[in-house]
Design an enzyme around this catalytic site. Sequence first.
Site, short mmCIF file in Angstrom:
data_model
loop_
_atom_site.label_atom_id
_atom_site.label_comp_id
_atom_site.label_asym_id
_atom_site.label_seq_id
_atom_site.Cartn_x
_atom_site.Cartn_y
_atom_site.Cartn_z
NE ARG A 234 -4.28 -1.44 0.23
CZ ARG A 234 -4.47 -2.54 -0.49
NH1 ARG A 234 -3.52 -2.94 -1.34
NH2 ARG A 234 -5.58 -3.24 -0.38
CD GLU A 263 -3.13 3.04 -5.58
OE1 GLU A 263 -4.21 2.44 -5.81
OE2 GLU A 263 -2.08 2.45 -5.28
CG HIS A 281 -2.86 -0.84 -7.01
ND1 HIS A 281 -3.38 -0.23 -5.91
CD2 HIS A 281 -2.79 -2.16 -6.69
CE1 HIS A 281 -3.61 -1.13 -4.95
NE2 HIS A 281 -3.25 -2.31 -5.42
#
Length: 317
Positions: A234, A263, A281
């Site tokens: 993360r 994000e 991601h």
Amino acid sequence: MSKPTVLLACDFSDRFKQLLTDRYKVLGPMPRSAPDALPVGASAALALVTKGGLQTDRALIEALPELGLVSYFGTGFEGIDLQAASEHGLTVTHSPGANASSVADFAMGLVLASTRQILAADRFVREGRWTGNSLVSMAAVPGLTGARLGIYGFGAVGRKLASRAAAFEMKIAYHSRTPKSDTACSYKASVRELAEWADILIVAVRADPSNYHIVDRSLLAALGLNGHVVNVARGSLIDADALAEALEQGMIAGAALDVFENEPTVPDRLLNAPNLILSPHIAFASTGARNAQEDMVLANLEAFFDNRAVPNPIDPF
């Protein structure tokens, strides 16, 4: 009989949305995970499908009066207010382990890309700088054989990373909350001790308030001038400004990030930092891993609506 209402906090694959629509009345995706972004009819939602990085706070929970289930796509669930969920009697599930192989594969790709300067080599050729008659066109860099890989987090992803790194003949150590008795990998008592030992630090731990920005300036300095850091967990685990500074000043050799704190926004300083590889991601996003996670969410939903025990509850809750 009407279909139960399921709310999507974010967008998902066409496959998943079709499978959901076959069984449920589907609302969303929401443009953001907040009460003021709820679609018409959301007050009837019995289940919310979301992802770990999105906020499911008390305000959102209380804006969904019929909510009974929050189902997370993926292992992480750091976005939920567990206290509020407990007070409202919610069942919370996730989909652990389904993407571990995919994430581990991608992480090793980032390790190779960063340490062996694969993107820089691509640019070197495209920009016409491969000239002359030298044996080595770019400066030689350390290889992975014998390199020390530090794995922060030794769950499903961490263990698969260790097996992949062993095939590269790397030395492997890890840090987790407790040492594991079923591995030959060396245990380090703290993240700092792991960083001081490692040539390459892979962040693969579940995010929570206790490890927010744990990869800070001090830890990066401990990693050292020849060190690389890779994050597939993360974005909140790394202090982005500290990482940018470390790269700008040559405190570490390189880094690769698949995850970011806010994000899809990436700070300009990271976009401009040297020796940094960025990806959107996607470590989890092999077709097989994505489908497996979707199927786990579907199984949790089905069990909940059948009044059966859900297969993947968050524990402890």
